[in-house]
Scaffold this motif. Sequence first.
Motif, mmCIF file in Angstrom:
data_model
loop_
_atom_site.group_PDB
_atom_site.id
_atom_site.type_symbol
_atom_site.label_atom_id
_atom_site.label_comp_id
_atom_site.label_asym_id
_atom_site.label_seq_id
_atom_site.Cartn_x
_atom_site.Cartn_y
_atom_site.Cartn_z
ATOM 1 N N ALA A 104 117.826 -18.381 21.988
ATOM 2 C CA ALA A 104 117.211 -17.782 20.909
ATOM 3 C C ALA A 104 117.667 -16.420 20.748
ATOM 4 C CB ALA A 104 115.800 -18.089 20.824
ATOM 5 N N THR A 105 118.351 -16.002 19.580
ATOM 6 C CA THR A 105 118.410 -14.512 19.105
ATOM 7 C C THR A 105 117.663 -14.056 17.911
ATOM 8 O OG1 THR A 105 120.423 -15.105 17.768
ATOM 9 C CG2 THR A 105 120.566 -14.972 20.299
ATOM 10 N N TRP A 106 117.305 -12.878 17.943
ATOM 11 C CA TRP A 106 116.805 -12.319 16.785
ATOM 12 C C TRP A 106 117.234 -11.067 16.375
ATOM 13 C CZ3 TRP A 106 113.679 -7.916 15.502
ATOM 14 C CH2 TRP A 106 113.093 -8.014 14.590
ATOM 15 N N GLN A 107 117.526 -10.502 15.179
ATOM 16 C CA GLN A 107 117.911 -9.202 14.931
ATOM 17 C C GLN A 107 117.044 -8.794 13.698
ATOM 18 O OE1 GLN A 107 121.832 -9.919 13.940
ATOM 19 N NE2 GLN A 107 121.656 -10.716 11.733
ATOM 20 N N PRO A 108 116.772 -7.497 13.269
ATOM 21 C CA PRO A 108 115.976 -7.191 12.207
ATOM 22 C C PRO A 108 116.291 -7.744 11.149
ATOM 23 C CG PRO A 108 116.537 -5.412 13.795
ATOM 24 C CD PRO A 108 117.422 -6.514 13.957
ATOM 25 N N TYR A 109 115.142 -8.139 10.259
ATOM 26 C CA TYR A 109 115.361 -8.827 8.825
ATOM 27 C C TYR A 109 115.671 -7.818 7.596
ATOM 28 C CZ TYR A 109 114.301 -11.506 4.707
ATOM 29 O OH TYR A 109 114.405 -12.195 3.294
ATOM 30 N N THR A 110 116.647 -7.961 6.811
ATOM 31 C CA THR A 110 117.151 -7.247 5.921
ATOM 32 C C THR A 110 117.334 -7.685 4.614
ATOM 33 O OG1 THR A 110 119.661 -7.385 6.428
ATOM 34 C CG2 THR A 110 118.362 -5.563 7.441
ATOM 35 N N THR A 111 116.990 -7.204 3.502
ATOM 36 C CA THR A 111 117.013 -7.634 2.335
ATOM 37 C C THR A 111 118.339 -6.808 1.316
ATOM 38 O OG1 THR A 111 115.439 -6.373 1.209
ATOM 39 C CG2 THR A 111 114.898 -8.391 1.832
ATOM 40 N N SER A 112 118.881 -7.409 0.273
ATOM 41 C CA SER A 112 119.931 -6.737 -0.242
ATOM 42 C C SER A 112 119.232 -5.628 -1.334
ATOM 43 C CB SER A 112 120.735 -7.720 -1.021
ATOM 44 O OG SER A 112 119.956 -8.448 -1.912
ATOM 45 N N LYS A 113 120.047 -4.966 -1.750
ATOM 46 C CA LYS A 113 119.511 -3.641 -2.869
ATOM 47 C C LYS A 113 118.931 -4.421 -3.896
ATOM 48 C CE LYS A 113 122.609 -0.363 -0.739
ATOM 49 N NZ LYS A 113 123.812 0.833 -0.962
ATOM 50 N N ASP A 114 119.609 -5.454 -4.428
ATOM 51 C CA ASP A 114 119.044 -6.208 -5.662
ATOM 52 C C ASP A 114 117.714 -6.705 -5.560
ATOM 53 O OD1 ASP A 114 120.070 -8.156 -4.142
ATOM 54 O OD2 ASP A 114 121.478 -8.749 -5.709
ATOM 55 N N GLY A 115 117.247 -6.929 -4.226
ATOM 56 C CA GLY A 115 115.841 -7.532 -4.097
ATOM 57 C C GLY A 115 115.925 -8.747 -3.679
ATOM 58 N N THR A 116 117.057 -9.587 -3.788
ATOM 59 C CA THR A 116 117.584 -10.877 -3.310
ATOM 60 C C THR A 116 116.881 -10.996 -1.758
ATOM 61 O OG1 THR A 116 119.927 -10.732 -2.739
ATOM 62 C CG2 THR A 116 118.849 -11.376 -5.022
ATOM 63 N N ALA A 117 116.476 -12.422 -1.508
ATOM 64 C CA ALA A 117 116.254 -12.744 -0.038
ATOM 65 C C ALA A 117 117.408 -12.633 0.715
ATOM 66 C CB ALA A 117 115.627 -14.254 0.233
ATOM 67 N N ILE A 145 119.704 -12.774 4.552
ATOM 68 C CA ILE A 145 120.007 -13.956 5.449
ATOM 69 C C ILE A 145 119.292 -14.402 6.746
ATOM 70 C CG2 ILE A 145 122.395 -13.874 4.878
ATOM 71 C CD1 ILE A 145 122.828 -12.380 7.423
ATOM 72 N N PRO A 146 119.137 -15.558 7.169
ATOM 73 C CA PRO A 146 118.313 -16.008 8.204
ATOM 74 C C PRO A 146 118.709 -15.008 9.413
ATOM 75 C CG PRO A 146 118.935 -18.016 7.143
ATOM 76 C CD PRO A 146 119.586 -16.879 6.444
ATOM 77 N N ASN A 147 117.652 -14.586 10.176
ATOM 78 C CA ASN A 147 117.886 -13.559 11.209
ATOM 79 C C ASN A 147 117.324 -13.935 12.537
ATOM 80 O OD1 ASN A 147 115.178 -13.570 10.645
ATOM 81 N ND2 ASN A 147 115.043 -11.200 11.176
ATOM 82 N N LEU A 148 116.991 -15.531 12.834
ATOM 83 C CA LEU A 148 116.617 -16.011 13.931
ATOM 84 C C LEU A 148 117.543 -17.302 14.246
ATOM 85 C CD1 LEU A 148 114.767 -16.696 16.358
ATOM 86 C CD2 LEU A 148 113.363 -17.716 14.862
ATOM 87 N N GLN A 149 118.471 -16.941 15.285
ATOM 88 C CA GLN A 149 119.343 -18.307 15.431
ATOM 89 C C GLN A 149 119.088 -18.894 16.695
ATOM 90 O OE1 GLN A 149 120.624 -15.084 14.070
ATOM 91 N NE2 GLN A 149 121.126 -15.843 12.276
ATOM 92 N N LEU A 150 119.401 -20.100 16.751
ATOM 93 C CA LEU A 150 119.124 -20.963 17.808
ATOM 94 C C LEU A 150 120.443 -21.622 18.194
ATOM 95 C CD1 LEU A 150 115.678 -22.656 17.043
ATOM 96 C CD2 LEU A 150 115.957 -20.752 18.312
ATOM 97 N N SER A 197 118.875 -21.971 11.922
ATOM 98 C CA SER A 197 118.752 -20.521 11.574
ATOM 99 C C SER A 197 117.514 -20.358 10.980
ATOM 100 C CB SER A 197 119.827 -19.849 10.835
ATOM 101 O OG SER A 197 121.097 -19.796 11.767
ATOM 102 N N PHE A 198 116.694 -19.351 10.969
ATOM 103 C CA PHE A 198 115.569 -19.316 10.387
ATOM 104 C C PHE A 198 115.179 -17.882 9.988
ATOM 105 C CE2 PHE A 198 114.379 -22.732 13.435
ATOM 106 C CZ PHE A 198 114.027 -23.642 12.537
ATOM 107 N N ILE A 199 114.375 -17.791 8.812
ATOM 108 C CA ILE A 199 114.033 -16.345 8.569
ATOM 109 C C ILE A 199 112.756 -15.815 9.309
ATOM 110 C CG2 ILE A 199 113.085 -14.859 6.658
ATOM 111 C CD1 ILE A 199 114.794 -16.338 4.659
ATOM 112 N N GLN A 200 112.804 -14.798 9.895
ATOM 113 C CA GLN A 200 111.705 -14.236 10.885
ATOM 114 C C GLN A 200 111.489 -13.050 10.641
ATOM 115 O OE1 GLN A 200 109.503 -16.067 12.691
ATOM 116 N NE2 GLN A 200 108.440 -13.855 13.415
ATOM 117 N N LYS A 201 110.692 -12.424 9.658
ATOM 118 C CA LYS A 201 110.618 -11.035 9.521
ATOM 119 C C LYS A 201 110.104 -10.154 10.394
ATOM 120 C CE LYS A 201 110.282 -12.100 4.400
ATOM 121 N NZ LYS A 201 109.426 -12.026 3.173
#
Length: 593
Positions: A91-104, A106-111, A122-126
Amino acid sequence: MAPSTPLLTVRGSEGLYMVNGPPHFTESTLFSRESGKNCKVYTFSKDGTLFAWGNGEKINVINVTNKGLLHSFDLPKAVCLEFSPKNTVLATWQPYTTSKDGTAGIPNLQLYDVKTGTCLKSFIQKKMQNWCPSWSEDETICARNVNNEVHFFENNNFNTIANKLHLQKINDFVLSPGPQPYKVAVYVPGSKGAPSFVRLYQYPNFDGPHAALANKSFFKADKVTMLWNKKATAVLVIASTDVDKTGASYYGEQTLHYIAANGESAVVQLREYPSHLLQKNGPIYDVVWNSSSTEFCAVYGFMPAKATIFNLKCDPVFDFGTGPRNAAYYSPHGHILVLAGFGNLRGQMEVWDVKNYKLISKPVASDSTYFAWCPDGEHILTATCAPRLRVNNGYKIWHYTGSVLHKYDVPSNGELWQVSWQPFLDGIFPVKTITYQAVPSDVPSEEPKVATAYRPPALRNKPITNSKLHEEEPPQNMKPQAGNDKPLSKTALKNQRKHEAKKAAKQEARNEKSPDLAPTPAPQSTPRNTISRSTSGDPEIDKKIKNLKKKLKAIEQLKEQAAAGKQLEKNQLEKIQKEKALLQELEDLELGI
């Protein structure tokens, strides 16, 4: 097979490298040093055979036994890594980021599948807190906390949610260790006047009003820490509040709760011993289970702090007295306990033989920010790491008898960020007989600098008086003495003292009615109301008795003044008239009515 001696992994400004464990302490050739300051994270698998690290560009995975590179993942921003218990998933995790236009984002938790290197899911883990999914030891089930409910996956199939545990606003959960049946402890914070609670469930029985194995509710809880024992028979819950409303502590208020899988629960009485005479208020610094799952140790109270071992009935078994300590560490085999004072304390350690409750050694590891037992149960690692401390960084390897076997100091312009042992599975290292004699060492011993107490100028030429801010309490065995089958409960002890007090009062009354049978008084004159040295066992009652005797003594003095011809005031005469009522109240309290 992994090497017979655990490796030591070091990460700092000098790069990432491994050191052979005792007795050699040379740089290991199993891992080529990763130079530079870009290494952000590393981790071992649970059995110590796989090693993964990030160098700022890729996440690399190697087999420690044959030094072979298994996989390399293009994850430059990953800051957290974790292997599943049987080395199936990384399992790997990197900080969750959003784009400048406010859209969601990409998933930042990978298995990743460790065998093939493919991404399983891949999951979104804020949040970074509790980022990693929790597996059972056989990897049959895996759980994640998603939107205040726990999702369960089976056999590492992350495309299908096998079960859900839904309660209103689940804040945290902990899976039990060990084999089936699997259990899960969940914490739900209180709201709108309702209490917080922790419940235990057995997977997958989550539905129905009586599905919970156990339930414990409490009001004083802003956050909790849940600790399963190794056999998954009980959970210790440390409930904490951010603010202590009594004003006694800046760090809030903590309570310790015990919850068994069979439904039993209790509040562990840390501030009140069965004698009702020793009270210790203050924070709970640390609580740790013994690997035997039959006892646990708690470090608590204002400094100098207490440390006590409790059994599964939450009765104290051994009290280590008071001392400068805020942490406890059982050895992997559970036969040695280290009580230590790190952080803002001097780093004094007490190494105890748990079976015989005998002190083995008292080494001092000044400025330590990290402590870890070696998997062999004989050696100890202490380190001073940045950013907690940026000066005097380095690490030491100790034998539990107090000898320093190896020491490494980072150069003055460098920093040490992380150091840890290579893990091993239980049973690899056998339990060895405890020795009390310090083992020989080639490292010269350093006497810790003892700071002298400040003395104002007016006292510097006068003799030093031995004064202490606190009276230290010595260790004492809390087990029942020979002849007693089991320790008395608090209620039984209280009733026993009431019975003894009542018996003593009857004997005193009998002596007053029959003066001839009373013991011969001492030659000196004694006051009519003699202060009894016995106690009721209840601090509040003892306080009332003390105040009543004080008032009766004052009345006796007023009567003597009146007999001497002194004119008494009106309020003084009223006090004398209350003597009979005060005597009756005192008698009732001493008899336990």
